[in-house]
Design a protein around this motif. Sequence first.
Motif, PDB file in Angstrom:
ATOM      1  N   UNK A   1      -7.154   7.327  14.382  1.00 22.88           N
ATOM      2  CA  UNK A   1      -8.120   8.378  14.462  1.00 22.88           C
ATOM      3  C   UNK A   1      -8.126   8.784  16.170  1.00 22.88           C
ATOM      4  N   UNK A   2      -8.071  10.121  16.252  1.00 20.79           N
ATOM      5  CA  UNK A   2      -8.360  10.880  17.556  1.00 20.79           C
ATOM      6  C   UNK A   2      -9.527  10.934  18.266  1.00 20.79           C
TER       7      UNK A   2
ATOM      8  N   UNK B   1       2.705   6.695  19.327  1.00 24.02           N
ATOM      9  CA  UNK B   1       3.433   5.618  20.262  1.00 24.02           C
ATOM     10  C   UNK B   1       3.118   4.351  20.008  1.00 24.02           C
ATOM     11  N   UNK B   2       1.866   3.844  19.393  1.00 20.83           N
ATOM     12  CA  UNK B   2       1.413   2.546  19.246  1.00 20.83           C
ATOM     13  C   UNK B   2       1.821   2.187  17.901  1.00 20.83           C
ATOM     14  N   UNK B   3       2.353   3.061  17.092  1.00 19.10           N
ATOM     15  CA  UNK B   3       2.872   2.873  15.793  1.00 19.10           C
ATOM     16  C   UNK B   3       2.122   3.397  14.692  1.00 19.10           C
ATOM     17  N   UNK B   4       1.258   4.333  14.905  1.00 18.41           N
ATOM     18  CA  UNK B   4       0.546   5.000  13.785  1.00 18.41           C
ATOM     19  C   UNK B   4       1.621   6.005  13.081  1.00 18.41           C
ATOM     20  N   UNK B   5       1.428   5.861  11.764  1.00 23.54           N
ATOM     21  CA  UNK B   5       2.279   7.019  10.894  1.00 23.54           C
ATOM     22  C   UNK B   5       1.922   8.201  11.104  1.00 23.54           C
ATOM     23  N   UNK B   6       0.667   8.608  11.204  1.00 20.73           N
ATOM     24  CA  UNK B   6      -0.001   9.794  11.667  1.00 20.73           C
ATOM     25  C   UNK B   6      -1.404   9.663  12.164  1.00 20.73           C
ATOM     26  N   UNK B   7      -2.012  10.799  12.678  1.00 21.12           N
ATOM     27  CA  UNK B   7      -3.185  10.975  13.273  1.00 21.12           C
ATOM     28  C   UNK B   7      -4.170  11.581  12.566  1.00 21.12           C
ATOM     29  N   UNK B   8      -5.458  11.526  12.530  1.00 20.62           N
ATOM     30  CA  UNK B   8      -6.521  12.188  12.015  1.00 20.62           C
ATOM     31  C   UNK B   8      -7.624  12.662  12.861  1.00 20.62           C
TER      32      UNK B   8
END
Length: 219
Positions: free
Chosen positions: A181-182, A192-199
């Motif tokens: 979550x942004x 960079x921390x490993x999230x597949x995508x961001x929302x």
Amino acid sequence: MIHALLFDLDGTLLASDPLHAEAFIALFAEHGRTIDTAFYNARIHGRLNAEIFAEFFPDADGAAMAEAKEAAFRDLLGPSASPMPGLTALLDRADAQGWRTAVVTNAPRINAEFMLKAIGLADRFDTVVVSDECAAGKPDPAPYREALRRLDCAPRAARAFEDSPSGIRSAVAAGITTLGLRSSLPDIALRAAGAAASLADFTDPTLEPYLQRQSGADP
């Protein structure tokens, strides 16, 4: 197959990080140190209080400082706050689909209960996992593994939602596909921390393909 949605709390279920930053900035100032929001995001965000105060005030009573900081945060939050946009609809969808849900947080339990009540969601989750009550806190995978155990869910059948690098690392290390979550950090830091995508929030169309996979489509 059981399906589950696992949620961090601060910065994920509600936009509370600015209030945490304010509380830390004030407390550090009381103890003779000047910090700002950038410092909070880089050095404090997502960490356990015990680690924070041991690092920055090793000779102080860290437990007392943590209690003072969390009390200040609760005062700033007040009795009512708003859930992240789209969250209630997502929980309604989880109920309709039969997906299990959990909160997985580094916050102390008193804060977790206060925040969930403040956003009107105290009774919407199957379980609340608090890192202080686990073998280790985030970024260790122990809290997410405990949530999976309680929900009787395989990692591949879960999705996690996090806003901090430590939380993302915790969920990913537990084998869970994790979406960032942004609310405080940009996409590049979350990935960079490993999230597949961001929302941006839970109304973000980026979320839907991950929920479709959750429903049984090919990954």
